[in-house]
Design an enzyme around this catalytic site. Sequence first.
Site, PDB file in Angstrom:
ATOM      1  N   SER A   1      -9.319  45.420  25.640  1.00  0.00           N
ATOM      2  CA  SER A   1     -10.111  44.210  25.854  1.00  0.00           C
ATOM      3  C   SER A   1     -10.361  43.401  24.591  1.00  0.00           C
ATOM      4  O   SER A   1     -10.466  42.182  24.650  1.00  0.00           O
ATOM      5  CB  SER A   1     -11.442  44.575  26.503  1.00  0.00           C
ATOM      6  OG  SER A   1     -12.173  45.458  25.684  1.00  0.00           O
TER       7      SER A   1
ATOM      8  N   ASN B   1     -12.460  35.068  30.194  1.00  0.00           N
ATOM      9  CA  ASN B   1     -11.446  35.966  30.747  1.00  0.00           C
ATOM     10  C   ASN B   1     -10.810  35.363  31.997  1.00  0.00           C
ATOM     11  O   ASN B   1     -10.159  36.062  32.765  1.00  0.00           O
ATOM     12  CB  ASN B   1     -12.077  37.316  31.093  1.00  0.00           C
ATOM     13  CG  ASN B   1     -12.735  37.960  29.888  1.00  0.00           C
ATOM     14  OD1 ASN B   1     -12.136  38.023  28.824  1.00  0.00           O
ATOM     15  ND2 ASN B   1     -13.965  38.408  30.034  1.00  0.00           N
TER      16      ASN B   1
ATOM     17  N   GLU C   1      -7.214  52.251  28.749  1.00  0.00           N
ATOM     18  CA  GLU C   1      -7.002  50.910  29.297  1.00  0.00           C
ATOM     19  C   GLU C   1      -5.518  50.584  29.203  1.00  0.00           C
ATOM     20  O   GLU C   1      -4.818  51.142  28.358  1.00  0.00           O
ATOM     21  CB  GLU C   1      -7.800  49.879  28.479  1.00  0.00           C
ATOM     22  CG  GLU C   1      -9.290  50.112  28.551  1.00  0.00           C
ATOM     23  CD  GLU C   1     -10.099  49.184  27.638  1.00  0.00           C
ATOM     24  OE1 GLU C   1      -9.660  48.058  27.334  1.00  0.00           O
ATOM     25  OE2 GLU C   1     -11.190  49.616  27.231  1.00  0.00           O
TER      26      GLU C   1
ATOM     27  N   ASP D   1      -7.728  51.803  33.265  1.00  0.00           N
ATOM     28  CA  ASP D   1      -8.524  50.584  33.436  1.00  0.00           C
ATOM     29  C   ASP D   1      -7.619  49.374  33.172  1.00  0.00           C
ATOM     30  O   ASP D   1      -7.198  49.145  32.045  1.00  0.00           O
ATOM     31  CB  ASP D   1      -9.705  50.639  32.456  1.00  0.00           C
ATOM     32  CG  ASP D   1     -10.611  49.421  32.547  1.00  0.00           C
ATOM     33  OD1 ASP D   1     -10.217  48.405  33.139  1.00  0.00           O
ATOM     34  OD2 ASP D   1     -11.732  49.494  31.994  1.00  0.00           O
TER      35      ASP D   1
ATOM     36  N   HIS E   1     -13.355  50.869  26.635  1.00  0.00           N
ATOM     37  CA  HIS E   1     -14.503  50.003  26.932  1.00  0.00           C
ATOM     38  C   HIS E   1     -15.795  50.819  27.098  1.00  0.00           C
ATOM     39  O   HIS E   1     -15.770  51.963  27.548  1.00  0.00           O
ATOM     40  CB  HIS E   1     -14.203  49.264  28.238  1.00  0.00           C
ATOM     41  CG  HIS E   1     -15.161  48.173  28.578  1.00  0.00           C
ATOM     42  ND1 HIS E   1     -16.257  48.360  29.383  1.00  0.00           N
ATOM     43  CD2 HIS E   1     -15.179  46.860  28.224  1.00  0.00           C
ATOM     44  CE1 HIS E   1     -16.908  47.208  29.522  1.00  0.00           C
ATOM     45  NE2 HIS E   1     -16.266  46.281  28.831  1.00  0.00           N
TER      46      HIS E   1
ATOM     47  N   HIS F   1      -7.894  43.824  32.017  1.00  0.00           N
ATOM     48  CA  HIS F   1      -7.301  42.624  31.408  1.00  0.00           C
ATOM     49  C   HIS F   1      -5.806  42.488  31.687  1.00  0.00           C
ATOM     50  O   HIS F   1      -5.149  41.613  31.135  1.00  0.00           O
ATOM     51  CB  HIS F   1      -7.550  42.621  29.894  1.00  0.00           C
ATOM     52  CG  HIS F   1      -9.007  42.524  29.573  1.00  0.00           C
ATOM     53  ND1 HIS F   1      -9.670  41.322  29.519  1.00  0.00           N
ATOM     54  CD2 HIS F   1      -9.934  43.490  29.377  1.00  0.00           C
ATOM     55  CE1 HIS F   1     -10.953  41.545  29.271  1.00  0.00           C
ATOM     56  NE2 HIS F   1     -11.136  42.847  29.178  1.00  0.00           N
TER      57      HIS F   1
ATOM     58  N   LYS G   1     -12.174  38.872  36.165  1.00  0.00           N
ATOM     59  CA  LYS G   1     -11.454  38.331  35.013  1.00  0.00           C
ATOM     60  C   LYS G   1     -10.340  37.405  35.508  1.00  0.00           C
ATOM     61  O   LYS G   1     -10.653  36.320  35.992  1.00  0.00           O
ATOM     62  CB  LYS G   1     -11.037  39.464  34.093  1.00  0.00           C
ATOM     63  CG  LYS G   1     -12.297  39.926  33.343  1.00  0.00           C
ATOM     64  CD  LYS G   1     -12.248  41.172  32.562  1.00  0.00           C
ATOM     65  CE  LYS G   1     -13.649  41.406  31.970  1.00  0.00           C
ATOM     66  NZ  LYS G   1     -13.874  42.791  31.570  1.00  0.00           N
TER      67      LYS G   1
HETATM   68  C1  LIG Z   1     -14.899  43.652  31.570  1.00  0.00           C
HETATM   69  C2  LIG Z   1     -14.401  45.046  31.544  1.00  0.00           C
HETATM   70  C3  LIG Z   1     -14.872  45.981  32.461  1.00  0.00           C
HETATM   71  C4  LIG Z   1     -16.010  45.691  33.387  1.00  0.00           C
HETATM   72  O1  LIG Z   1     -15.680  44.877  34.459  1.00  0.00           O
HETATM   73  P1  LIG Z   1     -16.834  43.954  35.082  1.00  0.00           P
HETATM   74  O2  LIG Z   1     -16.281  43.572  36.405  1.00  0.00           O
HETATM   75  O3  LIG Z   1     -16.997  42.814  34.152  1.00  0.00           O
HETATM   76  O4  LIG Z   1     -18.075  44.780  35.192  1.00  0.00           O
HETATM   77  C5  LIG Z   1     -14.296  47.232  32.456  1.00  0.00           C
HETATM   78  N1  LIG Z   1     -13.321  47.560  31.586  1.00  0.00           N
HETATM   79  C6  LIG Z   1     -12.853  46.683  30.696  1.00  0.00           C
HETATM   80  C7  LIG Z   1     -11.763  47.091  29.778  1.00  0.00           C
HETATM   81  C8  LIG Z   1     -13.389  45.402  30.640  1.00  0.00           C
HETATM   82  O5  LIG Z   1     -12.945  44.549  29.716  1.00  0.00           O
END
Ligand SMILES: *Cc1c(COP(=O)(O)O)cnc(C)c1O
Length: 376
Positions: free
Chosen positions: A171, A35, A167, A196, A121, A199, A230
């Site tokens: 992801s 990522n 999101e 969220d 997620h 990404h 990421k």
């Molecule tokens: C990776 C991810 C998370 C978590 O983030 P981390 O910092 O890796 O704990 C949360 N939401 C989504 C959509 C993700 O892909």
Amino acid sequence: MLEHQGLLRTQRVVEFIHGIRLTIGSRELINFSSNDYLGLASHPAIAEAMGEGARRWGVGSTASRLICGTTEEHAALEEELSLAKGTQAALVFSTGVAAAAGTIPALAGKGDVIIMDKLAHACLIDGAHASGATLRVFPHNNLDKLESHLRWASKTHSGGRILIVTESVFSMDGDLAPLHGIVELKEKYRAVLFLDEAHAVGVRGAWAQGLAGELGLNGRIEIQMGTLGKALGVSGGYIAGSRQLIDFLINRARSFIFSTAPSPAVAAACRASLRIVQSPEGDLLRNRLRENLQLFASEMKIPEPPSAIVPLILGSEARVLQETARLQSEGFFIPAIRYPTVPRNTARLRITLSSAHLPEQIMRLAAVLKESGLRE
Ligand SMILES: *Cc1c(COP(=O)(O)O)cnc(C)c1O
């Protein structure tokens, strides 16, 4: 049992990793699975900032944020994040998972309703379950179903809060949420939106804005969540929103209150990364990522992907494991993504591109994928 179903997970120990190169089992491979979309995890200026941070502050934060774990680095990082996101304030957690786990149950509970996209997620699902709120799930990106849940919730839970959780860039599919439509429905039914952007940050919009900022919607989204691990290449998670929201979370988010603060050196590295993402160098990296995505799409004869994630859905676990092994023998690292990370019968290669990939590597990957007739 899991092995028989092609679902057994094991850890692969990485012997070397730098940029898009990694060595596993003494084999050097080109990584198309991380990522680290802008190649910042191995950026020398960010590594320097982390080293300098460790020399200045020590390697650990020594306590939770509310005891003595909040250093000037944490405070400055939060200020800079809120500026980047266009919000009054921001709060940093040790991971994105911790941000979701602490925030969702703080905002919703018994008597409230959480309405969530089917492909959200795992950490969002866990946060919703932990909250004790009534949970309703809508089919992926389906605004009609979202509206019917909203209509139902506003009738049956008129005294409670309605929280929509989704999101911006998904992801495992790399597609975008219909954010304008979601925001309009949210306002129509007086709900609250938790978005969220894990990404999207660093990939969509200028700077570290994400999709909300790109679409000019950040002022209309109550809770913007993201990760620093990421595209930003370091580690940590955050929530950006109003001062009132952040002050509330400081007092209510259990994963914030009861956890050792992220290392100040990590906070210093995140600040350095944010500076780069917001600079002309950041623009250059995003342009290179876009060019790489365009090249891969034209080689594969698929539409240009809206994010750095390109899923090739193969269906069966056996097929995807076989394809992963074949790619590895050709020098590419793209692990199989299987249930429960994605729904059953949608096992896939999740190919991610980075600004650090070279055109010849992308063309060669496309050629190898096409050899076995693999196209979207
Ligand atoms: C990776 C991810 C998370 C978590 O983030 P981390 O910092 O890796 O704990 C949360 N939401 C989504 C959509 C993700 O892909």
